[in-house]
Structure formats: structure tokens, C-alpha cells
Design a protein around this motif. Sequence first.
Motif, PDB file in Angstrom:
ATOM      1  N   ASP A  95      49.562  40.683  45.880  1.00 52.07           N
ATOM      2  CA  ASP A  95      49.795  39.334  46.410  1.00 52.07           C
ATOM      3  C   ASP A  95      49.009  39.110  47.697  1.00 52.07           C
ATOM      4  OD1 ASP A  95      51.447  38.575  44.330  1.00 52.07           O
ATOM      5  OD2 ASP A  95      53.302  39.111  45.390  1.00 52.07           O
ATOM      6  N   ASP A  96      48.982  40.135  48.560  1.00 56.08           N
ATOM      7  CA  ASP A  96      48.214  40.021  49.805  1.00 56.08           C
ATOM      8  C   ASP A  96      46.711  39.945  49.518  1.00 56.08           C
ATOM      9  OD1 ASP A  96      50.499  40.039  51.377  1.00 56.08           O
ATOM     10  OD2 ASP A  96      50.407  42.206  51.760  1.00 56.08           O
ATOM     11  N   ILE A  97      46.262  40.727  48.554  1.00 56.03           N
ATOM     12  CA  ILE A  97      44.839  40.696  48.182  1.00 56.03           C
ATOM     13  C   ILE A  97      44.482  39.323  47.610  1.00 56.03           C
ATOM     14  CG2 ILE A  97      43.092  41.652  46.622  1.00 56.03           C
ATOM     15  CD1 ILE A  97      44.563  44.376  46.914  1.00 56.03           C
ATOM     16  N   LEU A  98      45.349  38.774  46.768  1.00 53.34           N
ATOM     17  CA  LEU A  98      45.104  37.438  46.210  1.00 53.34           C
ATOM     18  C   LEU A  98      45.019  36.399  47.322  1.00 53.34           C
ATOM     19  CD1 LEU A  98      47.460  37.546  43.098  1.00 53.34           C
ATOM     20  CD2 LEU A  98      44.958  37.464  43.071  1.00 53.34           C
ATOM     21  N   ALA A  99      45.898  36.502  48.306  1.00 55.06           N
ATOM     22  CA  ALA A  99      45.877  35.558  49.427  1.00 55.06           C
ATOM     23  C   ALA A  99      44.579  35.681  50.210  1.00 55.06           C
ATOM     24  CB  ALA A  99      47.082  35.797  50.338  1.00 55.06           C
ATOM     25  N   ARG A 100      44.121  36.909  50.428  1.00 56.36           N
ATOM     26  CA  ARG A 100      42.858  37.117  51.162  1.00 56.36           C
ATOM     27  C   ARG A 100      41.667  36.563  50.372  1.00 56.36           C
ATOM     28  NH1 ARG A 100      42.719  39.696  55.603  1.00 56.36           N
ATOM     29  NH2 ARG A 100      40.602  40.483  55.428  1.00 56.36           N
ATOM     30  N   LEU A 101      41.661  36.782  49.067  1.00 53.50           N
ATOM     31  CA  LEU A 101      40.588  36.237  48.236  1.00 53.50           C
ATOM     32  C   LEU A 101      40.535  34.721  48.342  1.00 53.50           C
ATOM     33  CD1 LEU A 101      41.001  38.421  45.026  1.00 53.50           C
ATOM     34  CD2 LEU A 101      38.971  38.350  46.492  1.00 53.50           C
ATOM     35  N   GLN A 102      41.705  34.089  48.251  1.00 53.77           N
ATOM     36  CA  GLN A 102      41.763  32.630  48.335  1.00 53.77           C
ATOM     37  C   GLN A 102      41.236  32.138  49.684  1.00 53.77           C
ATOM     38  OE1 GLN A 102      45.422  30.701  46.542  1.00 53.77           O
ATOM     39  NE2 GLN A 102      46.021  32.872  46.549  1.00 53.77           N
ATOM     40  N   LYS A 103      41.653  32.810  50.734  1.00 49.16           N
ATOM     41  CA  LYS A 103      41.274  32.384  52.085  1.00 49.16           C
ATOM     42  C   LYS A 103      39.792  32.650  52.360  1.00 49.16           C
ATOM     43  CE  LYS A 103      42.327  33.114  56.935  1.00 49.16           C
ATOM     44  NZ  LYS A 103      43.087  33.894  57.913  1.00 49.16           N
ATOM     45  N   LYS A 104      39.340  33.871  52.106  1.00 47.69           N
ATOM     46  CA  LYS A 104      37.967  34.267  52.440  1.00 47.69           C
ATOM     47  C   LYS A 104      36.916  33.593  51.566  1.00 47.69           C
ATOM     48  CE  LYS A 104      38.774  37.414  55.635  1.00 47.69           C
ATOM     49  NZ  LYS A 104      38.234  37.363  56.968  1.00 47.69           N
ATOM     50  N   LEU A 105      37.247  33.381  50.289  1.00 47.41           N
ATOM     51  CA  LEU A 105      36.264  32.821  49.356  1.00 47.41           C
ATOM     52  C   LEU A 105      36.492  31.341  49.073  1.00 47.41           C
ATOM     53  CD1 LEU A 105      36.075  35.750  46.784  1.00 47.41           C
ATOM     54  CD2 LEU A 105      34.615  35.346  48.784  1.00 47.41           C
ATOM     55  N   ASN A 106      37.596  30.809  49.610  1.00 44.83           N
ATOM     56  CA  ASN A 106      37.941  29.408  49.390  1.00 44.83           C
ATOM     57  C   ASN A 106      38.001  29.093  47.889  1.00 44.83           C
ATOM     58  OD1 ASN A 106      38.674  26.830  50.182  1.00 44.83           O
ATOM     59  ND2 ASN A 106      36.562  26.101  50.202  1.00 44.83           N
ATOM     60  N   VAL A 107      38.811  29.920  47.187  1.00 45.59           N
ATOM     61  CA  VAL A 107      38.969  29.749  45.740  1.00 45.59           C
ATOM     62  C   VAL A 107      40.439  29.518  45.411  1.00 45.59           C
ATOM     63  CG1 VAL A 107      36.954  31.154  45.141  1.00 45.59           C
ATOM     64  CG2 VAL A 107      39.198  32.248  45.315  1.00 45.59           C
ATOM     65  N   SER A 108      40.686  29.032  44.213  1.00 45.17           N
ATOM     66  CA  SER A 108      42.049  28.788  43.740  1.00 45.17           C
ATOM     67  C   SER A 108      42.744  30.116  43.443  1.00 45.17           C
ATOM     68  CB  SER A 108      42.019  27.945  42.469  1.00 45.17           C
ATOM     69  OG  SER A 108      41.441  28.694  41.413  1.00 45.17           O
ATOM     70  N   LEU A 109      44.047  30.053  43.307  1.00 47.59           N
ATOM     71  CA  LEU A 109      44.817  31.246  42.937  1.00 47.59           C
ATOM     72  C   LEU A 109      44.341  31.761  41.582  1.00 47.59           C
ATOM     73  CD1 LEU A 109      47.088  33.289  43.276  1.00 47.59           C
ATOM     74  CD2 LEU A 109      48.671  31.574  42.350  1.00 47.59           C
ATOM     75  N   GLN A 110      44.072  30.850  40.663  1.00 44.97           N
ATOM     76  CA  GLN A 110      43.613  31.260  39.326  1.00 44.97           C
ATOM     77  C   GLN A 110      42.299  32.041  39.416  1.00 44.97           C
ATOM     78  OE1 GLN A 110      43.089  28.082  36.498  1.00 44.97           O
ATOM     79  NE2 GLN A 110      42.208  29.413  34.963  1.00 44.97           N
ATOM     80  N   LYS A 111      41.356  31.554  40.219  1.00 45.83           N
ATOM     81  CA  LYS A 111      40.070  32.243  40.363  1.00 45.83           C
ATOM     82  C   LYS A 111      40.271  33.590  41.036  1.00 45.83           C
ATOM     83  CE  LYS A 111      35.686  32.270  39.639  1.00 45.83           C
ATOM     84  NZ  LYS A 111      35.194  32.305  38.261  1.00 45.83           N
ATOM     85  N   ALA A 112      41.140  33.642  42.052  1.00 43.53           N
ATOM     86  CA  ALA A 112      41.437  34.905  42.728  1.00 43.53           C
ATOM     87  C   ALA A 112      42.020  35.904  41.734  1.00 43.53           C
ATOM     88  CB  ALA A 112      42.388  34.655  43.891  1.00 43.53           C
ATOM     89  N   GLN A 113      42.898  35.436  40.851  1.00 45.37           N
ATOM     90  CA  GLN A 113      43.485  36.308  39.836  1.00 45.37           C
ATOM     91  C   GLN A 113      42.421  36.815  38.861  1.00 45.37           C
ATOM     92  OE1 GLN A 113      46.441  33.499  38.494  1.00 45.37           O
ATOM     93  NE2 GLN A 113      48.084  34.520  39.630  1.00 45.37           N
ATOM     94  N   GLU A 114      41.464  35.974  38.535  1.00 45.21           N
ATOM     95  CA  GLU A 114      40.360  36.399  37.665  1.00 45.21           C
ATOM     96  C   GLU A 114      39.554  37.517  38.328  1.00 45.21           C
ATOM     97  OE1 GLU A 114      37.965  33.034  36.522  1.00 45.21           O
ATOM     98  OE2 GLU A 114      39.709  31.926  35.796  1.00 45.21           O
ATOM     99  N   TYR A 115      39.277  37.350  39.632  1.00 46.37           N
ATOM    100  CA  TYR A 115      38.542  38.395  40.357  1.00 46.37           C
ATOM    101  C   TYR A 115      39.348  39.690  40.401  1.00 46.37           C
ATOM    102  CZ  TYR A 115      35.052  35.021  42.045  1.00 46.37           C
ATOM    103  OH  TYR A 115      34.049  34.094  42.139  1.00 46.37           O
ATOM    104  N   LEU A 116      40.652  39.573  40.634  1.00 43.44           N
ATOM    105  CA  LEU A 116      41.495  40.761  40.701  1.00 43.44           C
ATOM    106  C   LEU A 116      41.519  41.470  39.348  1.00 43.44           C
ATOM    107  CD1 LEU A 116      43.266  42.399  42.610  1.00 43.44           C
ATOM    108  CD2 LEU A 116      45.208  41.050  41.829  1.00 43.44           C
ATOM    109  N   ALA A 117      41.574  40.709  38.269  1.00 39.12           N
ATOM    110  CA  ALA A 117      41.536  41.305  36.930  1.00 39.12           C
ATOM    111  C   ALA A 117      40.177  41.972  36.678  1.00 39.12           C
ATOM    112  CB  ALA A 117      41.813  40.240  35.873  1.00 39.12           C
ATOM    113  N   MET A 118      39.128  41.354  37.194  1.00 41.64           N
ATOM    114  CA  MET A 118      37.772  41.855  36.970  1.00 41.64           C
ATOM    115  C   MET A 118      37.494  43.121  37.790  1.00 41.64           C
ATOM    116  SD  MET A 118      34.175  39.717  37.496  1.00 41.64           S
ATOM    117  CE  MET A 118      34.950  38.223  36.989  1.00 41.64           C
ATOM    118  N   PHE A 119      37.945  43.130  39.066  1.00 43.25           N
ATOM    119  CA  PHE A 119      37.560  44.210  39.978  1.00 43.25           C
ATOM    120  C   PHE A 119      38.739  45.060  40.455  1.00 43.25           C
ATOM    121  CE2 PHE A 119      34.400  40.769  40.875  1.00 43.25           C
ATOM    122  CZ  PHE A 119      33.319  41.394  40.270  1.00 43.25           C
TER     123      PHE A 119
END
Length: 124
Positions: A95-119
Amino acid sequence: MNLLEILLDKNNKLSVTREKAINYAREHKVEKSVIMTVAGAANCKMDYNRMLKKGDADMCTVFEETRKEGVAQGVTQGRAEEIIETGYEFGLSEDDILARLQKKLNVSLQKAQEYLAMFGKKTV
């Protein structure tokens, strides 16, 4: 067919091939449908509607925009991978990683979840 032959010629450097293709397209007033067909054959992703809005986009413009989009996507994916790896190294929750992805990359939760699934962590 001549344009495709130019693009598939592996004897030249990429910059030479690109320049030959652009010159050919300009000299022969290659239609957009041909550019799209060539892009498909070269496996390039291209937004046809955006190209139409630009009016008489030439091949240089179309392929340069496609290249820039690919570079930007690669940079963003690289940053996402680094954020995820660093998050795991520091023991952050997903959850913290998803929040950081959203903040740092300015992406939606869905996109952050895609990155987390990918990497994210891979189970072996």
C-alpha cells in the motif's frame, strides 16, 4: 512497397534508413494510410486520430512522436521499477509502495497497481 523495402534494409544505420524513408515519403507524397500500414508492419504503436488532427503530418513527425512516446514510457517504467525495488528494500508495505508510485509518477491507483504487478516481488 519501396518504402517498406527502405525501412527493412538492415545494411544501413538506423539514422540513414530513417532519413531515406522520410525523403522517399516527402518526394512521393506518401498518404497517411501508407504510413499507418508501414507503422503496423514495423510494429510501431501510433495514435491515428491524433495524426489526423495534425493535418498533413509527414513521416518524420509521425515517427518522431512515436519514438518520443516510447522513450517516455520506458523512462516511467524504469522509475516505477526503481520505486518498487527501493520500497521493498526498505520494508514498505505494498500500500505504501502504491502510494509512492502514485505520488512520484503522478499516475492513477490502477496504473500503480499495474506497475506493482509488473515489477513486484516474483514468487519462484
